[in-house]
Structures are given as structure tokens and as C-alpha cells.
Design an enzyme around this catalytic site. Structure first.
Site, mmCIF file in Angstrom:
data_model
loop_
_atom_site.group_PDB
_atom_site.id
_atom_site.type_symbol
_atom_site.label_atom_id
_atom_site.label_comp_id
_atom_site.label_asym_id
_atom_site.label_seq_id
_atom_site.Cartn_x
_atom_site.Cartn_y
_atom_site.Cartn_z
ATOM 1 N N TYR A 84 1.838 -7.354 3.106
ATOM 2 C CA TYR A 84 2.388 -6.114 2.550
ATOM 3 C C TYR A 84 3.508 -6.474 1.585
ATOM 4 C CZ TYR A 84 4.954 -1.792 2.010
ATOM 5 O OH TYR A 84 5.572 -0.701 1.459
ATOM 6 N N GLU B 237 3.773 -0.164 -4.391
ATOM 7 C CA GLU B 237 3.365 -0.824 -3.144
ATOM 8 C C GLU B 237 2.000 -1.481 -3.286
ATOM 9 O OE1 GLU B 237 3.876 1.338 0.867
ATOM 10 O OE2 GLU B 237 1.726 1.473 0.464
#
Ligand code: GDP
Ligand code: MN
Length: 380
Positions: free
Chosen positions: A101, A189
Site C-alpha cells: 500500500y 493512493e
């Protein structure tokens, strides 16, 4: 403002962030067509403005044209968290070795942008953050200097044991940070950032992409503002925008109608404090007519989770009798049978009380009392 994955990936490519080879399609025919330019297996991904598509069945891998047709048919028109899928992204499948992530957002407590990264990427990053916060790495980013490479390197070495990958990670995060600042984002993101191998060489690639723009700065980015897909936003939120109401749908069951954003936030806090859960943020604004009130009640009660309504009005320019009139109207015309607690103070409060005296609405004098009453209704 949110944009779709396929739109965010176009921005990624402009900033030299590697993504899979992919094409968007708006129909089954178009999907079959564009698939001919791609190599199987092809991953078919729902394009909707919410996360968690994978878990909802909106991401499927097709090994053959037949499977591509089956998956595309299943995904187009699918309902994910209340939104209908109208487009799919077709991407050449990456052979994933591991999922990471990485994201940049504003940390309100630190009053600064932060880079967030984790080796536990993939679909459950929220759960990781809750259950094992030690697996989340962060560093604050100076708004003046931007992300410095030593900061990215520091995190990179905690994620990868290979200098090439660390360098690649630095370039990913530097480019993400350029997007974040150039385009006035509130979030950029990549989840998952994927590690895979080509001819024994390990590489990183962005398999998903999310960009949220700060609405207040959109005027500086007309080329981004046109990407807004009203058709794909939460239908109730789009309807509210038309009625000039600020509405954000949440997951709880106490519907809130409030005037003023500050009072709306305070009301939601108080509901939480007394053990309830707000179903929405709704600011009806300063000069509220009965029509606007009725529209607000309509939007609010269309949410089937709402089991009781709290109306909290501090009347200044807003007249309490207008609000009361709108409430009565809404109850009659929209056939609303939910328990309603109203705290109406300020301009014309006595008139408002007179109007409501023979209705089923429970009157309350103070904010705390009104919150306690609405929660008591929920507990039966
Ligand atoms: P989200 O669930 O809305 O975040 O959608 P993602 O685009 O992140 O996809 C969800 C999951 O599907 C990913 O975490 C991957 O495990 C899987 N996935 C997506 N694209 C690919 C791909 O190209 N190859 C493989 N093997 N899995 C993929
Ligand atoms: Mn994802």
C-alpha cells in the site's frame, strides 16, 4: 471530487507512474472490441466511485474471450454499495508476487500531508490500520519542500531488501507527491502497489489508482473539474447538490437535518457521544424555505437505514416556522412515519412550536436533550 480508476491511471501515466496496459469500455460490445488489443488473461474491473470493488465481486480475471464476456456482463449493471456500474476497465493481468500500500493524504492532527506505506497492501488496508497499526509506515511531508528522497528511501528500505526496488519506490512516491501538490489533491493512493517479475527482474507497478481532489481548489484545475462524473456519484448526494443542500451519506441510522456545517458536525459528535450513529451529514444552509426542508427530508428518508430523525435548527436567517412548515409538508406528502425529534430555537420558535403542537414530532429544548431523545427512540 473523486475520479474513476481509469482516469486516475491516465494521470499516473502522465507522471511516469507505471500501470498495466489497459482500456476502458462502456458496453459489452466495446469491451469485446478493446479486448482484442490486449493479452489474456485480462482483469475486468468495475469502474465505480467507491472502494472495495474486489470484495463486492467487481474485479474478475478472464482467461478467454468467453470468460471476458461472462464477467463483463456480470459486472456492467452490478450494484456496488448503492452505485450502478456503467463502465469496466480491462487490464492485462499482472502476475502478483506481493501487494503493498502507498498513499499520500492530509493528516489533520499533524496538520501536514503524510506519506503512508505498508507491506500489507491489497484489499484490507483499513483492517490492517486498525488491528496492527505497527505495520503502517508514515512520514510527514513538508508542504514547502515536498517529499524528500531520503524520506522515501527510509521507508523503502523497511519494505524492500533490494536497492533497485527501493529506487523504484522513491520514484513512485516522488511522482505521487508531485500529483498530490500539482493538482491540489486530498488523497492519492495506490492499493495495491504490486511487486512482480519480468525475466527474473523484480519490478513495481500500480494495479489500482485512486485520486480525490480538494473541491475548494478545483477552480485552479479546469481540466480536472471536467472529469467529474455526476452520473456515478452517490445519487442522493447528486440530488442534494441540485437542491443546494450539503449532504454526505454515512453508515448510521440517525438522520440529521441541521443548519450550518459547524452545528451539523457538533450534532453528529453528540450523537456518537451518546452511543448513536449518524446516517448523514446534512446542512440545509442559511436561508431555508419550507421547500428546501421538504427536499432535505425526502433525500434523508430515502436512505432505508434511517430509523429516526433529529432536526436541529438554530434559527437566525433561517426561520423556525419555515422549517416546521416544511417538516409537516414532508411528513404528509412523503408519508414519513419515522420518529422525529425537533429542536428549533431562534427566530419564530414560538410559531414553529404552535405549528407542530398537534403533530407526532417530539419537541426538545436543548441539543443534548434532543440527542438523548432520538437515541431513546432507537432503543425502543
Ligand atoms: P478494489 O477492491 O476496489 O481496491 O480493487 P483493486 O483494483 O485494488 O483490485 C482488488 C484486488 O484484485 C487486488 O488487490 C488484486 O489482488 C486483484 N487484482 C487486481 N488486478 C489484478 C491483476 O492484474 N492481477 C492479479 N493477479 N490480481 C489483480
Ligand atoms: Mn484497491
Amino acid at each position: 471530487m473523486k475520479i474513476h480508476e481509469y482516469q486516475a491511471k491516465e494521470i499516473f501515466r502522465k507522471y511516469n507512474i507505471p500501470t498495466s496496459k489497459e482500456k476502458v469500455a462502456f458496453s459489452l460490445d466495446e469491451a469485446k472490441n478493446v479486448a482484442q488489443e490486449l493479452q489474456y488473461p485480462i482483469v475486468v474491473k468495475a469502474q465505480v466511485l467507491v472502494g472495495g470493488r474486489g470484495k463486492a465481486g467487481g474485479v474478475k480475471i478472464a482467461k478467454t474471450p468467453q470468460e471476458l464476456e461472462t464477467h463483463t456482463k456480470a459486472i456492467l449493471g452490478m450494484n456496488i454499495k448503492g452505485l450502478t456500474v456503467k463502465k469496466v476497465l480491462l487490464a492485462e493481468t499482472i502476475k502478483i508476487e506481493s501487494e503493498y500500500y502507498v498513499g499520500i493524504t492530509i493528516d489533520r492532527e499533524k496538520q501536514s500531508p503524510v506519506l503512508i506505506a505498508s507491506a500489507s497492501g491489497g484489499m484490507d488496508i483499513e483492517e490492517v490500520a486498525q488491528k496492527s497499526p505497527d505495520k503502517i509506515l508514515t512520514t510527514t511531508i513538508s508542504p514547502l519542500l515536498g517529499l524528500k528522497s531520503y524520506q522515501a528511501r527510509n521507508i523503502g528500505y523497511q519494505l524492500f531488501n533490494n536497492a533497485n526496488l527501493v529506487n523504484s519506490f522513491i520514484s513512485f512516491t516522488t511522482n505521487l507527491s508531485r500529483i498530490f501538490f500539482d493538482l491540489d489533491c486530498s488523497l492519492v493512493e495506490i492499493n495495491p502497489l504490486v511487486l512482480y517479475a519480468v525475466n527474473n527482474e523484480k519490478k513495481l507497478i500500480a494495479v489500482d489508482a485512486k485520486i480525490v481532489f480538494d473541491d475548494n481548489a478545483l477552480y485552479r484545475h479546469p481540466d480536472m473539474a471536467v472529469l467529474r462524473d455526476l452520473d456515478s456519484e452517490e445519487p442522493s448526494e447528486a440530488q442534494a447538490k441540485k437542491a443546494d443542500l450539503s449532504y454526505v451519506k454515512l453508515d448510521g441510522n440517525v438522520g440529521c437535518v441541521v443548519n450550518g456545517a459547524g452545528l451539523a458536525m457538533a450534532t453528529m459528535d453528540l450523537i456518537k457521544r451518546y452511543g448513536g450513529n449518524p446516517a448523514n451529514f446534512l446542512d440545509i444552509g442559511g436561508s431555508s424555505s419550507p421547500e428546501k426542508m421538504r427536499e432535505a427530508m425526502k433525500i434523508l428518508t430515502a436512505d432505508k437505514n434511517v430509523k429516526a430523525v433529529l432536526v436541529n435548527i438554530f434559527g437566525g436567517i433561517t426561520r423556525c416556522d419555515d422549517v416546521a412548515q416544511g417538516l409537516l409538508w414532508a411528513m404528509r406528502e412523503e408519508k414519513i412515519n419515522l420518529p422525529i425529534v425537533a429542536r428549533l430555537v431562534g427566530t419564530n420558535q414560538d410559531k414553529a412550536r404552535e405549528l407542530l403542537v398537534n403533530s407526532k414530532i417530539t419537541f426538545s429544548e436543548t441539543m443534548t436533550d434532543s440527542v438523548k431523545k432520538v437515541i431513546a427512540f432507537l432503543k425502543g
